[in-house]
Design a protein around this motif. Structure first.
Motif, PDB file in Angstrom:
ATOM      1  N   ASP A  66       0.813  -1.194   0.000  1.00 25.65           N
ATOM      2  CA  ASP A  66       0.000   0.000   0.000  1.00 25.65           C
ATOM      3  C   ASP A  66       0.858   1.260   0.000  1.00 25.65           C
ATOM      4  O   ASP A  66       0.536   2.253  -0.641  1.00 25.65           O
ATOM      5  CB  ASP A  66      -0.876  -0.022   1.261  1.00 25.65           C
ATOM      6  N   ALA A  67       1.959   1.173   0.731  1.00 22.10           N
ATOM      7  CA  ALA A  67       2.820   2.349   0.877  1.00 22.10           C
ATOM      8  C   ALA A  67       3.713   2.583  -0.343  1.00 22.10           C
ATOM      9  O   ALA A  67       4.316   3.636  -0.490  1.00 22.10           O
ATOM     10  CB  ALA A  67       3.672   2.204   2.128  1.00 22.10           C
ATOM     11  N   CYS A  68       3.775   1.585  -1.199  1.00 23.98           N
ATOM     12  CA  CYS A  68       4.695   1.697  -2.339  1.00 23.98           C
ATOM     13  C   CYS A  68       4.017   2.333  -3.544  1.00 23.98           C
ATOM     14  O   CYS A  68       2.940   1.898  -3.971  1.00 23.98           O
ATOM     15  CB  CYS A  68       5.216   0.303  -2.711  1.00 23.98           C
ATOM     16  N   ALA A  69       4.665   3.356  -4.069  1.00 19.80           N
ATOM     17  CA  ALA A  69       4.093   4.097  -5.200  1.00 19.80           C
ATOM     18  C   ALA A  69       3.932   3.211  -6.430  1.00 19.80           C
ATOM     19  O   ALA A  69       2.978   3.352  -7.198  1.00 19.80           O
ATOM     20  CB  ALA A  69       4.979   5.295  -5.531  1.00 19.80           C
ATOM     21  N   GLY A  70       4.885   2.328  -6.620  1.00 19.23           N
ATOM     22  CA  GLY A  70       4.807   1.462  -7.802  1.00 19.23           C
ATOM     23  C   GLY A  70       4.985   2.237  -9.095  1.00 19.23           C
ATOM     24  O   GLY A  70       4.325   1.977 -10.090  1.00 19.23           O
ATOM     25  N   ASP A  71       5.895   3.193  -9.051  1.00 22.58           N
ATOM     26  CA  ASP A  71       6.128   4.000 -10.247  1.00 22.58           C
ATOM     27  C   ASP A  71       7.542   3.788 -10.793  1.00 22.58           C
ATOM     28  O   ASP A  71       8.165   2.781 -10.506  1.00 22.58           O
ATOM     29  CB  ASP A  71       5.860   5.473  -9.932  1.00 22.58           C
ATOM     30  N   HIS A  72       8.027   4.745 -11.551  1.00 17.19           N
ATOM     31  CA  HIS A  72       9.332   4.603 -12.207  1.00 17.19           C
ATOM     32  C   HIS A  72      10.507   4.948 -11.299  1.00 17.19           C
ATOM     33  O   HIS A  72      11.655   4.716 -11.641  1.00 17.19           O
ATOM     34  CB  HIS A  72       9.364   5.509 -13.434  1.00 17.19           C
ATOM     35  N   ARG A  73      10.202   5.505 -10.142  1.00 20.07           N
ATOM     36  CA  ARG A  73      11.293   5.916  -9.247  1.00 20.07           C
ATOM     37  C   ARG A  73      11.812   4.740  -8.411  1.00 20.07           C
ATOM     38  O   ARG A  73      11.076   3.781  -8.166  1.00 20.07           O
ATOM     39  CB  ARG A  73      10.812   7.057  -8.331  1.00 20.07           C
ATOM     40  N   PRO A  74      13.028   4.848  -7.965  1.00 19.92           N
ATOM     41  CA  PRO A  74      13.633   3.728  -7.225  1.00 19.92           C
ATOM     42  C   PRO A  74      13.211   3.654  -5.755  1.00 19.92           C
ATOM     43  O   PRO A  74      13.330   2.590  -5.149  1.00 19.92           O
ATOM     44  CB  PRO A  74      15.140   4.012  -7.312  1.00 19.92           C
ATOM     45  N   ASP A  75      12.735   4.722  -5.183  1.00 18.57           N
ATOM     46  CA  ASP A  75      12.395   4.741  -3.767  1.00 18.57           C
ATOM     47  C   ASP A  75      11.255   3.769  -3.489  1.00 18.57           C
ATOM     48  O   ASP A  75      10.218   3.842  -4.122  1.00 18.57           O
ATOM     49  CB  ASP A  75      11.958   6.151  -3.344  1.00 18.57           C
ATOM     50  N   CYS A  76      11.507   2.880  -2.523  1.00 17.65           N
ATOM     51  CA  CYS A  76      10.510   1.842  -2.295  1.00 17.65           C
ATOM     52  C   CYS A  76      10.442   1.436  -0.829  1.00 17.65           C
ATOM     53  O   CYS A  76      11.395   0.916  -0.261  1.00 17.65           O
ATOM     54  CB  CYS A  76      10.839   0.631  -3.161  1.00 17.65           C
ATOM     55  N   PRO A  77       9.285   1.676  -0.213  1.00 22.31           N
ATOM     56  CA  PRO A  77       9.100   1.345   1.208  1.00 22.31           C
ATOM     57  C   PRO A  77       9.237  -0.149   1.466  1.00 22.31           C
ATOM     58  O   PRO A  77       9.585  -0.546   2.581  1.00 22.31           O
ATOM     59  CB  PRO A  77       7.653   1.771   1.492  1.00 22.31           C
TER      60      PRO A  77
END
Lengths: 139, 139
Positions: A109-120
């Motif tokens: 739920d907390a993860c954007a799931g986009d193109h960026r590398p940042d990932c909870p």
DNA sequence: GATAGGGGTTCCACTTGATGGAAGGTCAAT
DNA sequence: ATTGACCTTCCATCAAGTGGAACCCCTATC
């Protein structure tokens, strides 16, 4: 009856039936040509096994249940006890999975799931090293 | 750091750590005496693995998560996808167990658990043969 | 210097519950 | 006679480790 028919009737793959013979759960006769020859009794046992396995009983449980099934001197208490232990195993497994699910769902739920590398998700998996380190320092 | 210390810090048994090296998840250095020599990085990875395994990720998932963890060019979408698949697996497993539980609980409830041989649990396991037979006649 | 202990190493076997596949025998029909 | 669908055995493989044997290393003590 040949193994193919038995497979169809019991709902178990032929391979599994051979395996069950191998580990001594069923003892089909043999025809002159070497083919396994299953009696009704064997088919019943296999169907029984299929059901028991579907309820998650281990092969060893199945072996014991089958023994009780065929033992007129059994008591229902013996059967119930096996079932209760299994129920307990299931409950513990469900509890374990439910906890996993909660944690994982939270992370997903907390993860954007986009193109960026940042990932909870990765952050969480990585962060816990420190928790462990702290735990060890404390302990 | 030697394997014993790493085991303590990562929370994984030494045997498991060796196994993880065996399957290529970590690649510790070797000291002159042949002992594995773990860097902080290795310890981090092992702790990461411990956490991921605790969430039920398969070893192959772990391998991929670890790869993403170490890849600055990753996208959170890649991570999220792996996690979502795992979440789904957990959900299906929970559903399966919940159904087992319901059936089994019902049977346990119906069983007297006394000295007599009559047992709804065995009856149920046995009865289904007929259902299968009927199914096969029908199909 | 010997020895005891608590590390570490490798390698092989075992676990659970099947499943896949190879190599080959059997049977009924064409 | 040969095809095709059966059947047979045996061996390997899967996940994810765990247990144990046989042996090396290092430090401390007697």
């Amino acid at each position: 009856m040949n193994i193919g028919d038995v497979a169809e009737r019991s709902g178990l793959p032929a391979k599994t039936i051979r395996y069950y013979e191998d580990i001594g759960l069923v003892k089909p006769l043999r025809s002159a040509n070497g083919y396994r020859s299953f009696r009704d009794r064997d088919v019943h046992k296999l169907a029984f096994l299929g059901r028991a396995r579907a309820l998650g009983f281990s092969i060893e449980d199945c072996r014991n249940l089958l023994k009780l099934y065929e033992d007129d001197g059994r008591t229902s208490a013996e059967v119930k006890q096996i079932a209760e232990v299994q129920l307990d195993r299931i409950d513990r497994k469900i509890a374990e999975l439910t906890e996993m699910r909660a944690t994982l769902a939270h992370l997903v739920d907390a993860c954007a799931g986009d193109h960026r590398p940042d990932c909870p998700i990765l952050a969480d998996l990585a962060a816990k090293e420190e928790e462990i380190a702290l735990l060890n320092e404390a302990g």
